[in-house]
Enzyme design. Structure first.
Site, mmCIF file in Angstrom:
data_model
loop_
_atom_site.group_PDB
_atom_site.id
_atom_site.type_symbol
_atom_site.label_atom_id
_atom_site.label_comp_id
_atom_site.label_asym_id
_atom_site.label_seq_id
_atom_site.Cartn_x
_atom_site.Cartn_y
_atom_site.Cartn_z
ATOM 1 N N HIS A 15 35.846 68.417 25.519
ATOM 2 C CA HIS A 15 34.357 68.258 25.862
ATOM 3 C C HIS A 15 34.072 69.068 27.207
ATOM 4 C CE1 HIS A 15 30.667 66.234 27.363
ATOM 5 N NE2 HIS A 15 30.724 65.713 26.049
ATOM 6 N N GLY A 66 23.174 65.599 28.124
ATOM 7 C CA GLY A 66 22.591 64.540 29.161
ATOM 8 C C GLY A 66 21.309 64.957 30.035
HETATM 9 P P1 PGA Z 1 24.354 63.665 25.128
HETATM 10 O O1 PGA Z 1 25.679 63.617 25.473
HETATM 11 O O2 PGA Z 1 23.820 63.180 23.903
HETATM 12 O O3 PGA Z 1 23.890 62.160 26.409
HETATM 13 O O4 PGA Z 1 23.385 64.878 25.859
HETATM 14 C C1 PGA Z 1 26.287 64.630 24.318
HETATM 15 C C2 PGA Z 1 27.620 64.793 24.564
HETATM 16 O O5 PGA Z 1 28.503 64.811 25.811
HETATM 17 O O6 PGA Z 1 28.751 64.895 23.684
#
Ligand code: PGA
Length: 254
Positions: free
Chosen positions: A96, A174
């Protein structure tokens, strides 16, 4: 090839055990009967055991957010594949962008984890994606190609077909600023092409997810793309109703 879509919820560093169990207890009845989609939740390590128990008998599978590549050893703070498997995990997120950025994870480390996940009967969800800087410099393809090359070990066709890749542009995570469906589909198509060179026909079975600010409002834009086979969801997966709406849309039921 018809690929079963997959929706995975990455809870990151959120929820105590009690909150985690409450979340899945609300989620199970919302998605319990839905067909045509695979569902995974990835709580923090501390909640895996209790969430696993709360999911027993449901169609939702359990995943972890990271793992170490050694099965055991002097690695303070780390958790290994056999430990995850023992708790009932069937998936594990590897590489990630938050692990790469905040914990210095290299492409090589990610590749080792992917290889070991397979050896330990966990399906890796390999995350790749460019930063805003790399994108603005026109380096998206080069960066993602390298992450795929170094992140995927040598695999038998049977193992390669199990692989899950999440294309997550770092600038979309995010931020509330998702990629367009068209752009995510384009990069996913490139990823499949690189996987095809590496693994042949098995690449057709690999599920490629989009991740980055996925919501119930925008999931249809991604779920409708031919090269995208579901989503890796962060923020919206913390709310069982929002996550269930995404699952139903990915299954073509909303
Ligand atoms: P998000 O995160 O949906 O909050 O943008 C996705 C992720 O980090 O897998």
């Amino acid at each position: 090839m018809a690929r079963v879509p997959l929706v995975a919820g990455n809870w990151k560093m959120h929820k105590t055990v009690r909150e985690a169990v409450e979340t899945v207890s609300a989620l199970v009845p919302l998605v319990g009967a839905v067909e045509g989609v695979d569902i995974v939740v990835c709580p923090p390590f501390t909640a895996l055991a209790d969430v696993g128990r709360a999911l027993a008998g449901s169609k939702i599978e359990l995943g972890a957010q990271d793992m170490h590549w050694e099965p055991q050893g002097a690695y303070t703070g780390a958790v290994s594949g056999p430990m995850l498997w023992d708790l009932g995990c069937t998936y594990v997120i590897v590489g990630h962008s938050e692990r790469r950025r905040h914990f210095g994870e290299t492409d090589e480390a990610v590749g080792r984890k992917t290889a070991v996940a397979f050896a330990q009967e966990l399906v890796p969800i390999l995350c790749v994606g460019e930063t805003l800087e790399e994108r603005d410099a026109g380096r998206t393809e080069e960066v993602v190609a390298r992450q795929i090359r170094l992140g995927t070990p040598d695999l038998t066709p049977e193992a390669a077909a199990q692989l899950v890749v999440a294309y997550e542009p770092v600038w979309a995570i995010g931020t509330g600023r998702a990629a367009t469906g068209e752009e995510a589909n384009r990069v996913s198509g490139l990823i499949r092409g690189w996987l095809r060179k590496r693994f042949g026909e098995a690449a057709e079975a690999v599920r490629i997810l989009y991740g980055g600010s996925v919501t119930p409002q925008n999931i249809a834009e991604f779920a409708g793309q031919p090269e995208i086979d579901g989503a890796l969801v962060g923020g919206a997966s913390l709310d069982p109703h929002a996550f269930a709406a995404i699952v139903l849309a990915a299954a073509g039921r909303a």
